[in-house]
Design an enzyme around this catalytic site. Structure first.
Site, PDB file in Angstrom:
ATOM      1  N   LYS A  75     -34.319 146.598 -54.916  1.00  0.00           N
ATOM      2  CA  LYS A  75     -34.556 146.148 -53.541  1.00  0.00           C
ATOM      3  C   LYS A  75     -33.819 146.992 -52.485  1.00  0.00           C
ATOM      4  O   LYS A  75     -34.313 147.168 -51.383  1.00  0.00           O
ATOM      5  CB  LYS A  75     -34.164 144.678 -53.383  1.00  0.00           C
ATOM      6  CG  LYS A  75     -35.169 143.703 -53.966  1.00  0.00           C
ATOM      7  CD  LYS A  75     -34.805 142.285 -53.589  1.00  0.00           C
ATOM      8  CE  LYS A  75     -35.794 141.292 -54.158  1.00  0.00           C
ATOM      9  NZ  LYS A  75     -35.512 139.915 -53.735  1.00  0.00           N
ATOM     10  N   ASP A 111     -38.618 137.830 -47.948  1.00  0.00           N
ATOM     11  CA  ASP A 111     -37.712 136.747 -48.390  1.00  0.00           C
ATOM     12  C   ASP A 111     -37.169 135.988 -47.174  1.00  0.00           C
ATOM     13  O   ASP A 111     -36.986 134.770 -47.230  1.00  0.00           O
ATOM     14  CB  ASP A 111     -36.505 137.320 -49.156  1.00  0.00           C
ATOM     15  CG  ASP A 111     -36.862 137.733 -50.577  1.00  0.00           C
ATOM     16  OD1 ASP A 111     -37.823 137.174 -51.132  1.00  0.00           O
ATOM     17  OD2 ASP A 111     -36.177 138.616 -51.118  1.00  0.00           O
ATOM     18  N   GLY A 136     -24.810 138.498 -51.867  1.00  0.00           N
ATOM     19  CA  GLY A 136     -25.678 139.513 -52.449  1.00  0.00           C
ATOM     20  C   GLY A 136     -26.957 139.655 -51.639  1.00  0.00           C
ATOM     21  O   GLY A 136     -27.024 139.257 -50.468  1.00  0.00           O
TER      22      GLY A 136
HETATM   23  P1  NAP Z   1     -27.057 139.514 -56.238  1.00  0.00           P
HETATM   24  O1  NAP Z   1     -27.394 140.501 -55.183  1.00  0.00           O
HETATM   25  O2  NAP Z   1     -26.663 139.978 -57.594  1.00  0.00           O
HETATM   26  O3  NAP Z   1     -25.844 138.589 -55.649  1.00  0.00           O
HETATM   27  C1  NAP Z   1     -25.278 137.575 -56.428  1.00  0.00           C
HETATM   28  C2  NAP Z   1     -24.254 136.806 -55.592  1.00  0.00           C
HETATM   29  O4  NAP Z   1     -23.795 135.705 -56.372  1.00  0.00           O
HETATM   30  C3  NAP Z   1     -23.017 137.606 -55.223  1.00  0.00           C
HETATM   31  O5  NAP Z   1     -22.527 137.148 -54.001  1.00  0.00           O
HETATM   32  C4  NAP Z   1     -22.058 137.269 -56.379  1.00  0.00           C
HETATM   33  O6  NAP Z   1     -20.698 137.328 -56.013  1.00  0.00           O
HETATM   34  C5  NAP Z   1     -22.399 135.825 -56.613  1.00  0.00           C
HETATM   35  N1  NAP Z   1     -22.121 135.445 -57.998  1.00  0.00           N
HETATM   36  C6  NAP Z   1     -22.713 135.946 -59.112  1.00  0.00           C
HETATM   37  N2  NAP Z   1     -22.215 135.339 -60.217  1.00  0.00           N
HETATM   38  C7  NAP Z   1     -21.289 134.455 -59.777  1.00  0.00           C
HETATM   39  C8  NAP Z   1     -20.429 133.533 -60.442  1.00  0.00           C
HETATM   40  N3  NAP Z   1     -20.421 133.408 -61.771  1.00  0.00           N
HETATM   41  N4  NAP Z   1     -19.597 132.774 -59.680  1.00  0.00           N
HETATM   42  C9  NAP Z   1     -19.596 132.884 -58.338  1.00  0.00           C
HETATM   43  N5  NAP Z   1     -20.390 133.747 -57.645  1.00  0.00           N
HETATM   44  C10 NAP Z   1     -21.217 134.510 -58.369  1.00  0.00           C
HETATM   45  O7  NAP Z   1     -28.242 138.500 -56.475  1.00  0.00           O
HETATM   46  P2  NAP Z   1     -29.324 137.996 -55.393  1.00  0.00           P
HETATM   47  O8  NAP Z   1     -30.504 138.887 -55.431  1.00  0.00           O
HETATM   48  O9  NAP Z   1     -28.628 137.768 -54.106  1.00  0.00           O
HETATM   49  O10 NAP Z   1     -29.763 136.614 -56.050  1.00  0.00           O
HETATM   50  C11 NAP Z   1     -28.896 135.496 -56.083  1.00  0.00           C
HETATM   51  C12 NAP Z   1     -29.676 134.283 -56.549  1.00  0.00           C
HETATM   52  O11 NAP Z   1     -30.627 133.931 -55.529  1.00  0.00           O
HETATM   53  C13 NAP Z   1     -30.535 134.545 -57.797  1.00  0.00           C
HETATM   54  O12 NAP Z   1     -29.843 134.200 -58.951  1.00  0.00           O
HETATM   55  C14 NAP Z   1     -31.762 133.674 -57.596  1.00  0.00           C
HETATM   56  O13 NAP Z   1     -31.561 132.450 -58.275  1.00  0.00           O
HETATM   57  C15 NAP Z   1     -31.783 133.403 -56.111  1.00  0.00           C
HETATM   58  N6  NAP Z   1     -32.974 134.002 -55.461  1.00  0.00           N
HETATM   59  C16 NAP Z   1     -34.037 133.186 -55.244  1.00  0.00           C
HETATM   60  C17 NAP Z   1     -35.168 133.686 -54.606  1.00  0.00           C
HETATM   61  C18 NAP Z   1     -36.330 132.770 -54.349  1.00  0.00           C
HETATM   62  O14 NAP Z   1     -37.405 133.256 -53.961  1.00  0.00           O
HETATM   63  N7  NAP Z   1     -36.167 131.478 -54.517  1.00  0.00           N
HETATM   64  C19 NAP Z   1     -35.216 135.031 -54.186  1.00  0.00           C
HETATM   65  C20 NAP Z   1     -34.102 135.847 -54.446  1.00  0.00           C
HETATM   66  C21 NAP Z   1     -32.994 135.314 -55.089  1.00  0.00           C
HETATM   67  P3  NAP Z   1     -19.860 138.713 -56.048  1.00  0.00           P
HETATM   68  O15 NAP Z   1     -20.121 139.391 -54.742  1.00  0.00           O
HETATM   69  O16 NAP Z   1     -18.463 138.256 -56.219  1.00  0.00           O
HETATM   70  O17 NAP Z   1     -20.385 139.498 -57.229  1.00  0.00           O
END
Ligand code: NAP
Length: 288
Positions: A75, A111, A136
């Site tokens: 992305k 999004d 993220g």
């Molecule tokens: P990403 O860029 O990898 O970011 C993940 C975020 O979650 C970071 O802030 C990370 O913190 C934090 N994190 C990860 N593991 C953690 C843990 N064990 N404890 C506490 N914080 C944690 O991922 P993303 O693309 O933003 O996606 C995040 C979530 O959003 C996905 O898992 C998905 O379920 C959801 N999502 C949903 C949609 C939808 O259409 N509904 C679309 C996109 C995403 P750090 O900065 O400390 O690593």
């Protein structure tokens, strides 16, 4: 795609790139909608490893695709491969939809509006106060969407506090009217931010089967708050279950997934698909 539909040289091809890509629900969602609307379009998943991203993007354009979605891990990195980027996608620093037209590629982020439209079925963002878990890609999109929709304040809470601070610093300049603060759930003093806010949003994977549990201590959620979880598998996370027990209004992330897809569909076809039908297709695919 229905078994009765045949592909010809006139079929418009769309797709999604990611690595891995086999679990993507987008092909099922889009192909079902093309069938229902009788459109001669097909949507194909393309597994593209990071080292092949640039070649793949050029190849998809050269092969005559009309566009494609972009998912993890491309992305952010896809931006460098495109000719133009929409203002939203620039602000977020991530693209999830690409339109290929007249030899040019344009990147969008659907999004943002997908989430804003979904949450605003329940609660108005304008003038509200929000606590956001995560920093993220998804959290960045939600912050921009919330700020554009007129939230009063956003408390960005992240495991790595520096990422929350970086995001807040970037957005403070662009949205000076929004009060951005940052912190972590490790600091008990931050409970007050959660207790006082109208809306709590989880944009971390905490609550998914691979990362079970709560992204915020249960006792930080107050009665009658609004709680949104971007996670859609499972449909009801521990956070949402806890919030329901506290009498909160809640929503999971399936509607956001359907709405970002519907907005991409509209960008490519110029037609408005049926969002609730797309959400039902996703529910069936997930056996919900
Ligand atoms: P990403 O860029 O990898 O970011 C993940 C975020 O979650 C970071 O802030 C990370 O913190 C934090 N994190 C990860 N593991 C953690 C843990 N064990 N404890 C506490 N914080 C944690 O991922 P993303 O693309 O933003 O996606 C995040 C979530 O959003 C996905 O898992 C998905 O379920 C959801 N999502 C949903 C949609 C939808 O259409 N509904 C679309 C996109 C995403 P750090 O900065 O400390 O690593």
């Amino acid at each position: 795609m229905s078994a009765s539909r045949s592909l010809t040289g006139r079929t418009t091809v769309l797709g999604v790139i990611g690595w891995p890509i086999e679990h993507s629900l987008s092909p099922t969602m889009h192909n079902a909608e093309f069938d229902r609307l009788g459109l001669d379009f097909v949507y194909v998943p393309f597994p593209v490893p990071p080292e092949n991203l640039e070649t793949a993007v050029r190849g998809l354009a050269a092969a005559g695709l009309a566009g494609f979605n972009v998912t993890i891990p491309h992305k952010q990195s896809v931006i460098a491969c495109l000719d133009e980027i929409s203002e939203d996608a620039q602000l977020i620093g991530a693209v999830n939809t690409v339109k290929l037209e007249n030899g040019r590629s344009t990147g969008y982020n659907t999004d943002v509006q997908g989430w804003v439209d979904d949450i605003q079925q329940d609660i108005l963002l304008k003038g509200s106060t929000m606590c956001l878990l995560g920093s993220g890609g998804a959290a960045r999109a939600l912050c921009v969407g919330a700020a554009q929709a007129g939230v009063r304040s956003i408390f960005i809470c992240n495991r790595t506090i520096e990422r929350a601070q970086q995001l807040s610093a970037e957005l403070r300049d662009r949205f000076p009217e929004v009060d951005f603060t940052t912190g972590s759930v490790e600091d008990p003093d931050n409970r007050a931010f959660f207790q006082q806010s109208d809306i709590i949003v989880n944009a971390t994977p905490v609550g998914m089967p691979t990362s079970p549990g709560m992204p915020v201590p249960a006792e930080w959620i107050r009665e009658n708050q609004y709680v949104y979880d971007t996670i859609y598998t499972p449909a009801e996370t521990e956070l949402l279950r806890t919030a329901v027990r506290r009498g909160c209004n809640t929503r999971g992330g399936l509607g956001m997934l359907a709405r970002q897809g519907a907005l991409a569909f509209e960008l490519w076809t110029g037609l408005q698909p049926d969002v609730s039908r797309m959400e039902s297709t996703l529910r069936r695919a997930l056996s919900l």
